[in-house]
Design an enzyme around this catalytic site. Sequence first.
Site, PDB file in Angstrom:
ATOM      1  N   GLY A  27       0.808  -1.207   0.000  1.00 57.68           N
ATOM      2  CA  GLY A  27       0.000   0.000   0.000  1.00 57.68           C
ATOM      3  C   GLY A  27       0.836   1.249   0.000  1.00 57.68           C
ATOM      4  N   SER A  28       0.217   2.352  -0.411  1.00 56.91           N
ATOM      5  CA  SER A  28       0.896   3.640  -0.439  1.00 56.91           C
ATOM      6  C   SER A  28      -0.049   4.739  -0.012  1.00 56.91           C
ATOM      7  CB  SER A  28       1.399   3.964  -1.860  1.00 56.91           C
ATOM      8  OG  SER A  28       2.380   3.055  -2.267  1.00 56.91           O
ATOM      9  N   GLY A  29       0.547   5.821   0.478  1.00 57.63           N
ATOM     10  CA  GLY A  29      -0.200   7.025   0.783  1.00 57.63           C
ATOM     11  C   GLY A  29       0.630   8.196   0.315  1.00 57.63           C
ATOM     12  N   TYR A  31       2.432  10.205   1.944  1.00 54.34           N
ATOM     13  CA  TYR A  31       3.724  10.276   2.597  1.00 54.34           C
ATOM     14  C   TYR A  31       4.173   8.945   3.182  1.00 54.34           C
ATOM     15  CZ  TYR A  31       4.188  15.353   2.280  1.00 54.34           C
ATOM     16  OH  TYR A  31       4.352  16.637   1.821  1.00 54.34           O
ATOM     17  N   ASP A  33       4.790   4.408   2.452  1.00 49.86           N
ATOM     18  CA  ASP A  33       4.694   3.140   1.738  1.00 49.86           C
ATOM     19  C   ASP A  33       4.741   2.040   2.792  1.00 49.86           C
ATOM     20  OD1 ASP A  33       5.003   3.581  -1.359  1.00 49.86           O
ATOM     21  OD2 ASP A  33       6.396   4.976  -0.401  1.00 49.86           O
ATOM     22  N   VAL A  34       3.984   0.975   2.551  1.00 46.04           N
ATOM     23  CA  VAL A  34       3.920  -0.097   3.537  1.00 46.04           C
ATOM     24  C   VAL A  34       4.209  -1.430   2.870  1.00 46.04           C
ATOM     25  CG1 VAL A  34       2.498  -1.252   5.276  1.00 46.04           C
ATOM     26  CG2 VAL A  34       2.246   1.196   4.887  1.00 46.04           C
ATOM     27  N   LYS A  49       6.172   0.233   7.859  1.00 44.75           N
ATOM     28  CA  LYS A  49       5.631   1.480   7.328  1.00 44.75           C
ATOM     29  C   LYS A  49       6.752   2.501   7.167  1.00 44.75           C
ATOM     30  CE  LYS A  49       1.979   4.905   8.069  1.00 44.75           C
ATOM     31  NZ  LYS A  49       0.822   5.297   8.901  1.00 44.75           N
ATOM     32  N   ASP A 134      -8.274  11.481  13.339  1.00 44.26           N
ATOM     33  CA  ASP A 134      -8.713  10.830  12.101  1.00 44.26           C
ATOM     34  C   ASP A 134      -9.326   9.464  12.395  1.00 44.26           C
ATOM     35  OD1 ASP A 134      -9.172  10.582   9.394  1.00 44.26           O
ATOM     36  OD2 ASP A 134      -7.159   9.832   8.932  1.00 44.26           O
TER      37      ASP A 134
END
Length: 417
Positions: A27-29, A31, A33-34, A49, A134
Amino acid sequence: MDPPTKSWSIHTRPEITTKYSIFTHIGSGTYSDVYSGRRLSDGTPVALKEIHDHQSASREITALRILRGSENVVFMHEFFWREDEDAVIVLEFLKSDLGTVIRDGFGGGEVKGWMMQIVSGVYDCHRNGIVHRDLKPENFLVSENGVLKIADFGQARILVKSGFDATNHGSSSHSQHPHDVIPLSDNANQTGYENQDEEERMTHDEYFRVLDELKIQSHTYDTDDKDTNTHDGNNSCRATCTTSDDDDDAWKNSLPYEANEERDEKLDGFLTSCVGTRWFRAPELLYGSTNYGLEVDLWSLGCVFAELLTLKPLFPGTGDIDQISRIISVLGNLDEEAWSGCSKLPDYARISFNKVENPIGLDACMPNCLQDEVSLVKRLLCYDPAQRATAAELLHDKYFSEEQLPVPISQLRVPST
């Protein structure tokens, strides 16, 4: 604002690769990467992470160190971070999340079992002066044996040093810079609440008086927090603190905000309002408040509970204005009668709606729910933050002690993926 250029790969760091096998990128966001992985010494599955933003990394590491003893917070095994490199956090690997649980559906006693764990985790955060900012179904991860854990503290703020107990009005507090590494204290590891004496519980007035003090201290010491908020999208699905491309369509209207950087530069130490995920954002944030605390998590909790009970989002807004409009159509007009002082919110005078004569009401939005369930949500979804039920109060709410009792954790049905 474009994310920073990645100057290296997690696979090139010997201090990590000598301890962990790194498998696939999961997965990515914006800021982060996992990667899935396994600890070489004992074969323990982990999620690694890699965080490319200094502020997000600092917040997450600090919060997870403080909350290390909490059963309902994701466990951080260790982290790697040098001055010239991005942080890599090694987390326990969990295969599912509350969003998946909701999509699969469940029975009445099960919802109480999930709720009780959610409240316990939020209680641990709040008693240590940590506001998550959040909370949403995808940030509640679920283990194979049914234990629910809060994850993704990249937007969290630590209002006080470790060991502060917001449920104990006799506690003293001293603000500490959130970017400092805060050592664990014995009190920070105490997650039990069963033995809390009746006389030690705070009244609403006492609780929010303490929170006001914390906010003042936080503003005094947190002078470099600009909250650029280009945070990961829907970034903690399935214990990896990320989401996959497959989830984009389902959640494209509930992503965290990217704040106006120039505006945030002018906040000069105050909290930013551009935080969290729209569907779960408190009204004061939607109206631009920078003077808030733990109470924004309580609103999010109400939205999560409503979704657990109805199996659908309560306020699925498509934009900020639509989000406010949906809330007003259900709860009624946001005015001085509903919340004394709301007219002082930064954007209150800039946003106006036609007066709602007959609001829908939460009862109509939760037609198949018991009155006790609706009442619980009502205690959280209040315009006035000071009227929202605290996590400490929810733990002792009669809802959880009356029939149908919460299903034991071991009997909760956990999705296979």
